[in-house]
Design an enzyme around this catalytic site. Sequence first.
Site, PDB file in Angstrom:
ATOM      1  N   GLU A 184       0.823  -1.216   0.000  1.00 17.86           N
ATOM      2  CA  GLU A 184       0.000   0.000   0.000  1.00 17.86           C
ATOM      3  C   GLU A 184       0.860   1.270   0.000  1.00 17.86           C
ATOM      4  O   GLU A 184       0.730   2.132   0.874  1.00 17.86           O
ATOM      5  CB  GLU A 184      -0.969  -0.036   1.189  1.00 17.86           C
ATOM      6  CG  GLU A 184      -1.974  -1.171   1.037  1.00 17.86           C
ATOM      7  CD  GLU A 184      -2.877  -1.357   2.228  1.00 17.86           C
ATOM      8  OE1 GLU A 184      -4.076  -1.633   2.013  1.00 17.86           O
ATOM      9  OE2 GLU A 184      -2.406  -1.246   3.370  1.00 17.86           O
TER      10      GLU A 184
ATOM     11  N   GLU B   3      -4.109 -10.416   0.503  1.00 15.50           N
ATOM     12  CA  GLU B   3      -4.916 -10.315   1.717  1.00 15.50           C
ATOM     13  C   GLU B   3      -6.349 -10.663   1.360  1.00 15.50           C
ATOM     14  O   GLU B   3      -6.867 -10.201   0.333  1.00 15.50           O
ATOM     15  CB  GLU B   3      -4.863  -8.899   2.305  1.00 15.50           C
ATOM     16  CG  GLU B   3      -3.480  -8.458   2.763  1.00 15.50           C
ATOM     17  CD  GLU B   3      -3.455  -7.019   3.269  1.00 15.50           C
ATOM     18  OE1 GLU B   3      -4.536  -6.492   3.614  1.00 15.50           O
ATOM     19  OE2 GLU B   3      -2.354  -6.431   3.311  1.00 15.50           O
TER      20      GLU B   3
END
Length: 956
Positions: A409, A485
């Site tokens: 991220e 994820e």
Amino acid sequence: MTGGPVLDPASIVGDGALPPRARFTTDAPVLSLNGSWRFLLSPSLADAPQGVGDPGFDDSSWGTLEVPSSWPMAGHGAPAYTNTVFPFPVDPPHVPDENPVGDLRRTFSWDGGPAILRLDGVDAAGEIWLNGHRLGSTRGSRLVHEFDATAALVPGENLLVLRVTQWAATSYLEDQDMWWLPGVFRDVTLQSAPPGGLDEVVVQADWSDGAGLLRVDARTRDGATATVAVPSLGLEGLEPGVAHRVEGARPWTAETPDLVDVVVTTGAETATLRAGFRTITIEDAQLKVNGQRIRIRGVNRHEHHPDSGRVVPAATMRDELLLMKRSNVNAIRTSHYPPHPDLPGLADELGFYLVDECDLETHGFLHVGWRGNPSDDPDWEPAYVDRMTRTVARDRNHPSVILWSLGNEAGTGGNLEASARRAKELDPSRPVHYEGDWSSTYVDVYSRMYAHQDEVDAIGRQAEEPLPDAAADAHRRALPFLLCEYIHAMGNGPGGIDEYEASFRRYPRAQGGFVWEWLEHGIRRRTADGREWFAYGGDFGEPLHDGNFVADGLVDADRHPRPGLADVKKAYEPVHLAVTGDAVAVENAFDFRGLAGLALEWRVEGTDAAGSIELPDVAPHETARIPLPDPARGDGVVTVRLVTTTPSPWAPAGHELTFAQSGAQPVPAPPEEGVAPVVDGRAVTLGPARFDGATGRLVALGDLPLPGLDLTLWRAPTDNDRGVGTDRRDRGLPSDADGWQREALHRLRRRLVSVTAAGSALEVVTRVGPAATDAHVVVTERWTSDGAALGLDVTVEPHGDWPFGWARVGLELLLQFRPAGIAWDGYGPGQRYPDTGGSQRLGSWTVGDLLELHTDYVRPQENGSRSGCTRLDVGAPGRGFTVTGDGFSFTASPWTSAELAGAAHPIDLPDATDRCRLVLDLAEHGIGTASCGPGVLPRHRLDARRVTGRLAFTPR
């Protein structure tokens, strides 16, 4: 003074450190500098003392601190948690003047000659002095930094000083969804560096054409000559820098973690490294190990301990990997930084695939529209490349590492592409991963997080939305797909895993994913009277925090399994079983190993019939039909367990890998309608029951007083109920919890419509609904009895507008006693909701106390439903009753839904030793993963609809 360059290179990469290298053990002397250090915490650099590196500095007034440690965990300052937001102004590369500084000093004796000082982890930035000589500085909290200490060392006593600041320019690169915990949190070591010894050893151990291919590159000091040996394979005197074909070697995989010792020696130093022969390739849009597509059954793993923060004891780390292995986990993503240096070695030994992630996340820039994000600022490129270099250099000798990850991220930009290039320069043998840039132009796998199950199915079919650029789209479609994820394991849940599994099993391109996440990051605290609880964001007075979002895991902070871990273990089963009449269909879903050493243990539930069948060595991806003996072919529920027959390094003999069942439990017949209700004024008697004719309520069953059954459509919101799932956010819909709040499911009111005693039945009709709306349900209860038992046929009919559905359709009893035992026939022993509980099995179950049905989530919420029940016994001495029916669910708890919903922590719940809330559910809403990901899938949602049920109650 103020001013100076905006971005000093040393402020983002440090200075003075030696070139990064692999970690390996040698026979040269090593001195641990862990232990007690003198310590002083100052609120800022301006307040910190000057001259701390000077040997004459007086630290006699300082306290002490153990190293390794995170100093807030030792009572110096306090932990703080944010998920994405920076806890300081977004002003890169600057940080606030209020920047805590920890100064650490210790002495040690050394007579070993030249040496290297190694710091395995300093959060966030460190400056180092040895005997008054400045060695340099560190940047990259979870990266190894080594310094040549030779010139500064003296015979006898030496003084080492570290100055650690909580914030640095590089804090903008370390926003990794965890507690902010400054300190020297990994080992500090002095490693002898003998002349003529080894500076670096790089092992490349490939598998090709049925043999190993070994190349060892050694960098020596003073021009020394190194030789290589593999004693277990009879290889001696191998030349470094040359590839050697190794016959007789066995390939390494996570299922068959065969390792050999590679010994590299000079006249002055010998190093021993463990190597595994394996090759990673990408072919046909598949990630392959040794030419075989692999299935990833993974978890994300942060490093956290409830008492010591970032410092995880070696025994704890090993134990958690053993628990992963026993739970069918075969892969770990080291979110979001390189793990403790010992972890890759454990993964090599026990058998895990690692996605080794760089120490990088810039998520906080999301909140300013990614303005100023370092990922696309050329001035920051040295920091990105340095971090990637240190990650690869340290761990590239480990066969368990199958992917390098650029970070997490961090948006998009040229510095990420530069990091990918650097990884491939250092190690062309491994593919590169990064999720944050969906175009995937500079990586080797297509990675996503929390993609909806339907989208994963489309990607598996190569039917995803195309990229605007045709060449980029073609490149991405040639890549394997991973979910870095998914199935966010926060609180009660995760739900919806089976639908993901279906895609992973169906499509070769969809190779699996990594559950977010393995571990809850709770910090242990105690009340004044000694009760333990786990703190989360905000519990330390942080002005900015993200609450209990730090507490999302398959295990709690003490590594005790949450219910979700059992479900993941079942979904991750490496062998699929199906019981079909007279046989068991066995499908070996392992990629490399056969089924020798495994057995099927069968039993007929509720009987003494049981046995064991040793399995043949079914090859990977092959199936077999195993006949069952005659006693296992009758009526009833048959359970078949797949177990190990011999011990392994990670489990004892008898360890269960998976199970399957067939058959169904018998459903007790409802009571015959043979007794008519007797009306005596306000009292109505029907068999063993008494009703209040004025309210229609059941007030007694046998000698047990009851407060009546109440319809409930609500539950204490779970973390997933509170989340706005990606599928609902896109349509502008609220979270389930907010939708139920708008419908006021938590404050229903009841109005009696009619009570009718006619023939052999008592019919009670009520209207139930919230204030301020005309939406309501009509509940029709038809009570009958055969004299011994009380039968209930109930219908719940919705009227009006219920746009957000219901949490449940349940009948609630508030019992004024604490059951001494609860027994049931149905799924157990754990909880099960419409989209969870795949790990639960049909059987007969008993608990001695209500709390055995309860899960103490960090934030209290709905939990504990047992489903598929045909019988429920609730009792205490001299009182109790049995409920029977066809597939109902029940929840029994000391606390009401309102009490659970209103508590921030388990210690906030009231004492409830003398009561029990019992809910008999006729329908329930699923759980989903909307805390971060998709919500409840349509087939598991409970939309407002007509619900019917049949139950029977028998007093003791």
